[in-house]
Motif scaffolding. Structure first.
Motif, short mmCIF file in Angstrom:
data_model
loop_
_atom_site.label_atom_id
_atom_site.label_comp_id
_atom_site.label_asym_id
_atom_site.label_seq_id
_atom_site.Cartn_x
_atom_site.Cartn_y
_atom_site.Cartn_z
N UNK A 4 0.43 -5.28 9.32
CA UNK A 4 -1.02 -5.38 9.11
C UNK A 4 -1.36 -4.90 7.71
N UNK A 5 -2.12 -5.71 6.99
CA UNK A 5 -2.59 -5.35 5.65
C UNK A 5 -4.08 -5.08 5.72
N UNK A 6 -4.53 -3.94 5.18
CA UNK A 6 -5.95 -3.59 5.13
C UNK A 6 -6.41 -3.58 3.67
N UNK A 7 -7.57 -4.16 3.43
CA UNK A 7 -8.12 -4.22 2.08
C UNK A 7 -9.47 -3.50 2.08
N UNK A 8 -9.61 -2.51 1.22
CA UNK A 8 -10.83 -1.71 1.17
C UNK A 8 -11.63 -2.00 -0.10
N UNK A 9 -12.94 -1.81 0.00
CA UNK A 9 -13.82 -1.97 -1.14
C UNK A 9 -13.73 -3.34 -1.78
N UNK A 10 -13.67 -3.40 -3.10
CA UNK A 10 -13.64 -4.68 -3.79
C UNK A 10 -12.39 -5.51 -3.47
N UNK A 69 4.90 -3.58 13.03
CA UNK A 69 3.98 -2.57 13.54
C UNK A 69 3.39 -1.66 12.49
N UNK A 70 3.83 -1.76 11.25
CA UNK A 70 3.30 -0.90 10.19
C UNK A 70 1.94 -1.40 9.72
N UNK A 71 1.17 -0.45 9.16
CA UNK A 71 -0.12 -0.75 8.57
C UNK A 71 -0.07 -0.35 7.10
N UNK A 72 -0.39 -1.29 6.23
CA UNK A 72 -0.38 -1.05 4.80
C UNK A 72 -1.80 -1.22 4.29
N UNK A 73 -2.39 -0.14 3.79
CA UNK A 73 -3.77 -0.16 3.30
C UNK A 73 -3.78 -0.10 1.77
N UNK A 74 -4.61 -0.94 1.17
CA UNK A 74 -4.73 -0.98 -0.28
C UNK A 74 -6.08 -0.38 -0.64
N UNK A 75 -6.03 0.70 -1.43
CA UNK A 75 -7.22 1.49 -1.76
C UNK A 75 -7.57 1.31 -3.23
N UNK A 76 -8.76 0.79 -3.51
CA UNK A 76 -9.16 0.59 -4.91
C UNK A 76 -9.46 1.93 -5.58
#
Length: 81
Positions: A4-10, A69-76
């Motif tokens: 799972x890829x999470x994209x935050x903000x812009x 099953x991993x979660x990878x979040x990208x934080x601007x």
């Protein structure tokens, strides 16, 4: 196997969605993941000031090894005042 890829903000604006799933065969590195994304999104998530969290823990881009099953979040970068 799903990552799972999470994209935050812009980054969410660039991705067009707040999250997406990728099928992976094993542990994927950041370049492995980026090559499977839209080129504009790949550039955005690999920008030097973007931070990455793997399962809630900040990691260096070179240390990304994400799999089933991993979660990878990208934080601007944080801005404001």
């Amino acid at each position: 196997m799903t990552l799972t890829l999470l994209f935050l903000g812009p980054l969410e604006d660039v991705a067009g969605v707040p999250e997406m799933s990728l099928d992976v065969a094993g542990a994927a590195t950041l370049p492995d993941i980026a090559e499977r994304l839209d080129p504009a999104l790949a550039v955005a998530i690999t920008a030097p000031r973007v931070r990455i969290a793997l399962n809630g823990q900040l990691v260096a881009p070179a240390d990304v090894r994400a799999g089933n099953g991993d979660e990878l979040a990208f934080l601007p970068p944080v801005s404001g005042g």
